[in-house]
Design a protein around this motif. Structure first.
Motif, short mmCIF file in Angstrom:
data_model
loop_
_atom_site.label_atom_id
_atom_site.label_comp_id
_atom_site.label_asym_id
_atom_site.label_seq_id
_atom_site.Cartn_x
_atom_site.Cartn_y
_atom_site.Cartn_z
N THR A 78 29.79 -11.56 31.48
CA THR A 78 30.59 -12.35 30.55
C THR A 78 31.66 -11.54 29.82
OG1 THR A 78 28.96 -12.00 28.79
CG2 THR A 78 28.72 -13.98 30.15
N CYS A 79 31.52 -10.22 29.83
CA CYS A 79 32.47 -9.38 29.09
C CYS A 79 33.26 -8.44 29.99
CB CYS A 79 31.73 -8.55 28.03
SG CYS A 79 30.88 -9.54 26.79
N VAL A 80 32.56 -7.58 30.72
CA VAL A 80 33.23 -6.55 31.52
C VAL A 80 34.06 -7.17 32.64
CG1 VAL A 80 32.87 -4.57 33.04
CG2 VAL A 80 31.49 -4.82 30.97
N ILE A 81 33.52 -8.16 33.31
CA ILE A 81 34.25 -8.76 34.45
C ILE A 81 35.57 -9.40 34.02
CG2 ILE A 81 34.17 -10.60 36.19
CD1 ILE A 81 31.31 -9.85 36.74
N PRO A 82 35.60 -10.28 33.01
CA PRO A 82 36.91 -10.84 32.60
C PRO A 82 37.87 -9.79 32.05
CG PRO A 82 35.16 -11.55 31.10
CD PRO A 82 34.49 -10.92 32.26
N ILE A 83 37.35 -8.79 31.31
CA ILE A 83 38.22 -7.73 30.80
C ILE A 83 38.81 -6.94 31.97
CG2 ILE A 83 38.22 -5.51 29.57
CD1 ILE A 83 36.21 -6.78 27.62
N ALA A 85 39.34 -8.03 34.96
CA ALA A 85 40.30 -8.87 35.68
C ALA A 85 41.68 -8.78 35.04
CB ALA A 85 39.81 -10.32 35.69
N PHE A 86 41.75 -8.87 33.72
CA PHE A 86 43.04 -8.78 33.04
C PHE A 86 43.59 -7.36 33.08
CE2 PHE A 86 41.57 -12.77 30.99
CZ PHE A 86 42.65 -13.56 31.33
N PHE A 87 42.69 -6.37 33.03
CA PHE A 87 43.13 -4.99 33.15
C PHE A 87 43.76 -4.74 34.50
CE2 PHE A 87 41.82 -0.35 33.72
CZ PHE A 87 42.88 0.13 32.98
N ALA A 88 43.12 -5.24 35.56
CA ALA A 88 43.66 -5.09 36.91
C ALA A 88 45.02 -5.77 37.04
CB ALA A 88 42.67 -5.67 37.93
N SER A 89 45.15 -6.95 36.44
CA SER A 89 46.43 -7.67 36.54
C SER A 89 47.53 -6.92 35.79
CB SER A 89 46.28 -9.09 35.97
OG SER A 89 46.03 -9.07 34.58
N SER A 90 47.19 -6.33 34.63
CA SER A 90 48.20 -5.58 33.87
C SER A 90 48.66 -4.36 34.65
CB SER A 90 47.66 -5.18 32.50
OG SER A 90 46.67 -4.18 32.60
N LEU A 91 47.73 -3.68 35.32
CA LEU A 91 48.09 -2.52 36.15
C LEU A 91 48.94 -2.93 37.33
CD1 LEU A 91 44.64 -0.67 36.29
CD2 LEU A 91 46.58 -0.13 34.82
N LEU A 171 45.93 -9.65 26.69
CA LEU A 171 44.69 -10.42 26.88
C LEU A 171 43.49 -9.51 26.99
CD1 LEU A 171 45.99 -13.18 29.31
CD2 LEU A 171 44.90 -13.60 27.11
N ARG A 172 43.67 -8.38 27.66
CA ARG A 172 42.56 -7.42 27.77
C ARG A 172 42.16 -6.89 26.40
NH1 ARG A 172 41.31 -2.08 27.67
NH2 ARG A 172 43.44 -1.45 27.13
N LEU A 173 43.15 -6.54 25.58
CA LEU A 173 42.88 -6.01 24.25
C LEU A 173 42.16 -7.03 23.37
CD1 LEU A 173 46.24 -4.14 23.55
CD2 LEU A 173 44.04 -3.11 24.10
N VAL A 174 42.65 -8.27 23.40
CA VAL A 174 42.04 -9.31 22.58
C VAL A 174 40.62 -9.63 23.07
CG1 VAL A 174 42.20 -11.73 21.85
CG2 VAL A 174 44.25 -10.30 21.89
N TYR A 195 32.51 1.57 33.53
CA TYR A 195 32.18 0.16 33.72
C TYR A 195 33.35 -0.66 34.26
CZ TYR A 195 27.89 1.05 31.11
OH TYR A 195 26.67 1.54 30.70
N ILE A 196 34.56 -0.34 33.82
CA ILE A 196 35.70 -1.20 34.13
C ILE A 196 36.43 -0.81 35.41
CG2 ILE A 196 37.98 -1.93 33.27
CD1 ILE A 196 36.82 -1.90 30.46
N ALA A 197 36.54 0.51 35.70
CA ALA A 197 37.31 0.95 36.87
C ALA A 197 36.78 0.38 38.19
CB ALA A 197 37.36 2.47 36.92
N PRO A 198 35.47 0.44 38.48
CA PRO A 198 34.98 -0.13 39.75
C PRO A 198 35.24 -1.63 39.86
CG PRO A 198 33.34 1.32 38.77
CD PRO A 198 34.39 1.10 37.73
N CYS A 199 35.04 -2.34 38.73
CA CYS A 199 35.26 -3.79 38.75
C CYS A 199 36.74 -4.11 38.95
CB CYS A 199 34.75 -4.39 37.45
SG CYS A 199 34.64 -6.19 37.46
N SER A 200 37.62 -3.33 38.31
CA SER A 200 39.06 -3.53 38.48
C SER A 200 39.48 -3.23 39.92
CB SER A 200 39.83 -2.62 37.52
OG SER A 200 39.58 -2.97 36.18
#
Length: 344
Positions: A78-83, A85-91, A171-174, A195-200
């Protein structure tokens, strides 16, 4: 004479400015068809995420530099996956902008980041619409519009990618504030990447498979291991330098250093990339936008100090209850920011 502590602080700030500028210029050089000629921003970003994820796993699981936080499947889903997703899109969007517009113009457009973050926070209910802040956002927007009008090589697609990248980051920050911080979880640069790099990486694989894989011709790709390794290493080192600077100084200092870095980067980019031309309107517009950003930072610092004074003046019992709330993440703070090799 400078004390040893002050000297170390200035060294850390210098390292941060050099790494931040270096990563941006390096990415531009790698992606540009006029230089290294690797026009695959999603692939480059996936290399950054893969490398950062591996290093984070080694530091946490093998060398045990720090311990991982308690992460349940529910929090991850509920937290890491949506964050992520937006992190990957920003990159993805931010690095794609290098293909169409100059580094100097990208830095000018980045003045809109406070606007994107503020609007996103208001829509998500984590910030209130205030007249003084809104007027600053208007000033920043007017400055960026003037700067864009003066851009000789203005490109709608590149500008669109950059703006979408900024809103993805906002969106990632918020979401970091809403989803993670309110659950009492705090991620430093190492645990963030863990936590975030592999998911991104997984999220980036989807557009890579449909957009870049079909057009990539292995025989025509210049793959230089040391180029990509050093590029990913610089992006990783930038994350750690942000952590070190914040630890020794604070978010306000790194914001000031960021403003200085932007001016240095604009000047350097025109020297290293001759096709990048700066006009008088560019400078005027950027100066207007920058004044709005500086005023916005001043308001944030003033509000933070007022909140701190209020907490200090509360009775001890109330203070104990508010300490946890004071740890909530400021979406405009760079403490928890991870770059992933984009134009930070």
């Amino acid at each position: 004479m400078l004390s040893r502590e002050h000297l170390l602080t200035y060294i850390y700030l210098l390292v941060y400015i050099l790494l931040s500028s270096g990563v941006i210029l390096y990415n531009k050089w790698v992606l540009s068809t006029k230089y290294f000629n690797f026009p695959y921003p999603i692939t480059l970003t996936m290399i950054h995420m893969g490398f950062s994820g591996v290093v984070a796993v080694l530091l946490i699981r093998v060398f045990k530099v720090i311990s991982p936080i308690k992460m349940t499947f529910q929090i991850y889903a509920t937290c890491v996956i949506p964050i992520s997703a937006f992190f990957a899109s920003s990159l993805w969007f931010g690095n794609t902008a290098y293909l169409y517009i100059s580094v100097a113009f990208i830095q000018m457009l980045k003045s809109l980041m406070p606007v994107a973050t503020f609007l996103t926070a208001v829509v998500c209910g984590t910030d209130k619409l205030r007249c003084d802040v809104f007027l600053n956002m208007v000033l920043v927007s007017v400055g960026v519009v003037i700067s864009s009008y003066g851009e000789i090589h203005f490109n709608v697609l590149g500008t669109g990618y950059q703006v979408m990248g900024m809103f993805g980051e906002a969106l990632r920050l918020v979401l970091t504030q809403v989803l993670l911080q309110k659950k009492g979880l705090t991620l430093n640069p190492i645990t963030s990447l863990y936590y975030i790099a592999p998911c991104s990486f997984v999220f980036l694989f989807i557009p890579w498979y449909f957009l870049e894989k079909p057009v990539m011709e292995v025989s025509q790709i210049q793959f230089n291991f040391w180029i990509f390794f050093s590029n990913a290493l610089c992006a990783l080192a930038l994350n750690f330098s942000i952590f070190l600077v914040i630890g020794r100084t604070g978010a306000v200092t790194i914001r000031v250093a960021g403003v200085l870095k932007d001016w240095i980067l604009i000047a350097l980019s025109t020297v290293l990339f001759p096709e990048s031309v700066i006009t008088g309107l560019n400078i005027i517009g950027y100066a207007i936008a920058l004044s709005g950003v500086v005023m916005y930072n001043y308001l944030k610092v003033r509000d933070a100090r007022a909140s701190q004074l209020l907490i200090e003046n509360l009775p001890e019992r109330v203070e104990l209850k508010t300490e946890k709330a004071s740890d909530l993440y400021d979406p405009n703070d760079n403490v928890h920011n991870i770059s992933g090799g984009r134009n930070v």
